[in-house]
Design a protein around this motif. Structure first.
Motif, PDB file in Angstrom:
ATOM      1  N   GLN A  71       6.589  -3.724   7.641  1.00 57.46           N
ATOM      2  CA  GLN A  71       7.939  -4.273   7.812  1.00 57.46           C
ATOM      3  C   GLN A  71       8.196  -5.391   6.797  1.00 57.46           C
ATOM      4  OE1 GLN A  71       7.449  -4.979  12.105  1.00 57.46           O
ATOM      5  NE2 GLN A  71       9.375  -3.865  12.410  1.00 57.46           N
ATOM      6  N   ILE A  72       7.186  -6.213   6.553  1.00 58.93           N
ATOM      7  CA  ILE A  72       7.326  -7.282   5.544  1.00 58.93           C
ATOM      8  C   ILE A  72       7.485  -6.665   4.163  1.00 58.93           C
ATOM      9  CG2 ILE A  72       6.208  -9.266   4.423  1.00 58.93           C
ATOM     10  CD1 ILE A  72       7.284  -9.841   7.257  1.00 58.93           C
ATOM     11  N   ASP A  73       6.683  -5.636   3.862  1.00 60.06           N
ATOM     12  CA  ASP A  73       6.827  -4.942   2.570  1.00 60.06           C
ATOM     13  C   ASP A  73       8.271  -4.497   2.375  1.00 60.06           C
ATOM     14  OD1 ASP A  73       4.055  -5.168   2.158  1.00 60.06           O
ATOM     15  OD2 ASP A  73       3.648  -3.091   2.738  1.00 60.06           O
ATOM     16  N   GLN A  74       8.829  -3.896   3.406  1.00 64.15           N
ATOM     17  CA  GLN A  74      10.195  -3.364   3.319  1.00 64.15           C
ATOM     18  C   GLN A  74      11.226  -4.487   3.209  1.00 64.15           C
ATOM     19  OE1 GLN A  74      11.526  -1.045   6.673  1.00 64.15           O
ATOM     20  NE2 GLN A  74      13.101  -0.028   5.461  1.00 64.15           N
ATOM     21  N   LYS A  75      11.109  -5.508   4.065  1.00 60.91           N
ATOM     22  CA  LYS A  75      12.068  -6.618   4.050  1.00 60.91           C
ATOM     23  C   LYS A  75      12.025  -7.388   2.734  1.00 60.91           C
ATOM     24  CE  LYS A  75      12.480  -9.289   7.680  1.00 60.91           C
ATOM     25  NZ  LYS A  75      13.528  -9.460   8.658  1.00 60.91           N
ATOM     26  N   THR A  76      10.823  -7.464   2.143  1.00 60.36           N
ATOM     27  CA  THR A  76      10.642  -8.223   0.913  1.00 60.36           C
ATOM     28  C   THR A  76      10.982  -7.388  -0.318  1.00 60.36           C
ATOM     29  OG1 THR A  76       8.877  -9.422   2.044  1.00 60.36           O
ATOM     30  CG2 THR A  76       8.978  -9.705  -0.304  1.00 60.36           C
ATOM     31  N   GLY A  77      10.959  -6.072  -0.164  1.00 57.64           N
ATOM     32  CA  GLY A  77      11.260  -5.195  -1.293  1.00 57.64           C
ATOM     33  C   GLY A  77      10.099  -5.026  -2.248  1.00 57.64           C
ATOM     34  N   ILE A  78       8.882  -5.120  -1.702  1.00 52.46           N
ATOM     35  CA  ILE A  78       7.683  -4.985  -2.535  1.00 52.46           C
ATOM     36  C   ILE A  78       7.017  -3.637  -2.281  1.00 52.46           C
ATOM     37  CG2 ILE A  78       7.266  -7.472  -2.722  1.00 52.46           C
ATOM     38  CD1 ILE A  78       5.232  -7.168  -0.424  1.00 52.46           C
ATOM     39  N   ALA A  79       6.000  -3.331  -3.069  1.00 52.77           N
ATOM     40  CA  ALA A  79       5.286  -2.063  -2.944  1.00 52.77           C
ATOM     41  C   ALA A  79       4.623  -1.949  -1.571  1.00 52.77           C
ATOM     42  CB  ALA A  79       4.221  -1.957  -4.039  1.00 52.77           C
ATOM     43  N   ASP A  80       4.586  -0.729  -1.063  1.00 53.48           N
ATOM     44  CA  ASP A  80       3.907  -0.479   0.210  1.00 53.48           C
ATOM     45  C   ASP A  80       2.464  -0.956   0.132  1.00 53.48           C
ATOM     46  OD1 ASP A  80       6.212   0.697   1.140  1.00 53.48           O
ATOM     47  OD2 ASP A  80       5.505   2.758   0.901  1.00 53.48           O
ATOM     48  N   GLY A  81       2.044  -1.690   1.146  1.00 50.12           N
ATOM     49  CA  GLY A  81       0.665  -2.156   1.236  1.00 50.12           C
ATOM     50  C   GLY A  81       0.383  -3.484   0.559  1.00 50.12           C
ATOM     51  N   LEU A  82       1.362  -4.048  -0.143  1.00 52.20           N
ATOM     52  CA  LEU A  82       1.108  -5.295  -0.864  1.00 52.20           C
ATOM     53  C   LEU A  82       0.892  -6.480   0.072  1.00 52.20           C
ATOM     54  CD1 LEU A  82       0.651  -6.411  -3.648  1.00 52.20           C
ATOM     55  CD2 LEU A  82       3.121  -6.713  -3.894  1.00 52.20           C
ATOM     56  N   THR A  83       1.629  -6.533   1.164  1.00 51.94           N
ATOM     57  CA  THR A  83       1.422  -7.627   2.126  1.00 51.94           C
ATOM     58  C   THR A  83      -0.009  -7.590   2.649  1.00 51.94           C
ATOM     59  OG1 THR A  83       3.748  -7.650   2.777  1.00 51.94           O
ATOM     60  CG2 THR A  83       2.200  -8.641   4.308  1.00 51.94           C
ATOM     61  N   ALA A  84      -0.519  -6.406   2.947  1.00 56.36           N
ATOM     62  CA  ALA A  84      -1.902  -6.279   3.431  1.00 56.36           C
ATOM     63  C   ALA A  84      -2.875  -6.799   2.380  1.00 56.36           C
ATOM     64  CB  ALA A  84      -2.212  -4.825   3.766  1.00 56.36           C
ATOM     65  N   LYS A  85      -2.640  -6.475   1.119  1.00 53.95           N
ATOM     66  CA  LYS A  85      -3.538  -6.942   0.041  1.00 53.95           C
ATOM     67  C   LYS A  85      -3.498  -8.460  -0.074  1.00 53.95           C
ATOM     68  CE  LYS A  85      -3.365  -2.662  -2.558  1.00 53.95           C
ATOM     69  NZ  LYS A  85      -2.848  -1.972  -3.746  1.00 53.95           N
ATOM     70  N   TRP A  86      -2.316  -9.053   0.094  1.00 59.35           N
ATOM     71  CA  TRP A  86      -2.227 -10.510   0.068  1.00 59.35           C
ATOM     72  C   TRP A  86      -2.984 -11.117   1.239  1.00 59.35           C
ATOM     73  CZ3 TRP A  86       3.796 -10.579  -0.498  1.00 59.35           C
ATOM     74  CH2 TRP A  86       4.153 -10.278  -1.811  1.00 59.35           C
ATOM     75  N   GLU A  87      -2.778 -10.562   2.419  1.00 59.80           N
ATOM     76  CA  GLU A  87      -3.366 -11.151   3.626  1.00 59.80           C
ATOM     77  C   GLU A  87      -4.887 -11.037   3.661  1.00 59.80           C
ATOM     78  OE1 GLU A  87      -1.427  -9.978   7.247  1.00 59.80           O
ATOM     79  OE2 GLU A  87       0.461 -10.921   6.665  1.00 59.80           O
ATOM     80  N   ILE A  88      -5.464 -10.029   3.020  1.00 58.63           N
ATOM     81  CA  ILE A  88      -6.933  -9.933   2.990  1.00 58.63           C
ATOM     82  C   ILE A  88      -7.526 -10.598   1.758  1.00 58.63           C
ATOM     83  CG2 ILE A  88      -6.998  -7.851   4.416  1.00 58.63           C
ATOM     84  CD1 ILE A  88      -7.599  -6.261   1.837  1.00 58.63           C
ATOM     85  N   GLY A  89      -6.674 -11.116   0.881  1.00 58.97           N
ATOM     86  CA  GLY A  89      -7.151 -11.834  -0.292  1.00 58.97           C
ATOM     87  C   GLY A  89      -7.471 -10.957  -1.486  1.00 58.97           C
ATOM     88  N   TYR A  90      -7.081  -9.700  -1.439  1.00 58.46           N
ATOM     89  CA  TYR A  90      -7.343  -8.792  -2.549  1.00 58.46           C
ATOM     90  C   TYR A  90      -6.426  -9.092  -3.734  1.00 58.46           C
ATOM     91  CZ  TYR A  90      -8.056  -4.423  -5.098  1.00 58.46           C
ATOM     92  OH  TYR A  90      -8.331  -3.496  -6.074  1.00 58.46           O
ATOM     93  N   ARG A  91      -5.220  -9.544  -3.445  1.00 64.68           N
ATOM     94  CA  ARG A  91      -4.255  -9.932  -4.477  1.00 64.68           C
ATOM     95  C   ARG A  91      -3.617 -11.249  -4.064  1.00 64.68           C
ATOM     96  NH1 ARG A  91      -1.089  -5.484  -6.932  1.00 64.68           N
ATOM     97  NH2 ARG A  91      -0.198  -7.214  -8.097  1.00 64.68           N
ATOM     98  N   LYS A  92      -3.025 -11.938  -5.033  1.00 65.28           N
ATOM     99  CA  LYS A  92      -2.303 -13.178  -4.762  1.00 65.28           C
ATOM    100  C   LYS A  92      -0.834 -12.961  -5.085  1.00 65.28           C
ATOM    101  CE  LYS A  92      -6.221 -16.059  -5.947  1.00 65.28           C
ATOM    102  NZ  LYS A  92      -6.799 -16.954  -6.959  1.00 65.28           N
TER     103      LYS A  92
END
Length: 85
Positions: A38-59
Motif C-alpha cells: 500500500q505504501i509502494d502504491q501511495k508513494t508511487g514507487i516500484a513494487d517491493g521498494l518499501t520492503a527493501k527500505w524497511e529491511i535495510g537492503y536499500r536506502k
C-alpha cells in the motif's frame, strides 16, 4: 522525527540515521494499519521498494523519504535544537 547522533564515522552515522528514520516510518505504517504494498502504491514507487527500505537492503533518497512521509500523513521538517547548557 527526532534522531540523535553521537560519535562514529560518517558511514556509521548515516547507517544509524537511516535505521532510526526507517524505524519511525515503520512504526507509523503499523499504527495506520498500512501494508508495504500500500505504501509502494501511495508513494508511487516500484513494487517491493518499501520492503527493501524497511529491511535495510536499500536506502530511500531524500525525495523518496519525503514521499514516504507524505503517504503516512507526516511532515519531514528541520527543527532548531534547544541550546545546551
Amino acid at each position: 522525527i527526532h534522531i540523535n547522533f553521537k560519535g562514529g564515522g560518517l558511514m556509521e552515522q548515516e547507517n544509524r540515521f537511516c535505521e532510526k528514520l526507517i524505524s519511525q516510518f515503520r512504526k507509523r505504517r503499523y499504527k495506520l494499519g498500512l501494508s508495504q504494498p500500500q505504501i509502494d502504491q501511495k508513494t508511487g514507487i516500484a513494487d517491493g521498494l518499501t520492503a527493501k527500505w524497511e529491511i535495510g537492503y536499500r536506502k530511500p533518497t531524500l525525495f523518496n523519504a519525503f514521499a514516504w512521509a507524505e503517504s503516512l500523513n507526516c511532515d519531514l521538517v528541520l527543527k532548531p535544537r534547544k541550546k545546551q547548557k
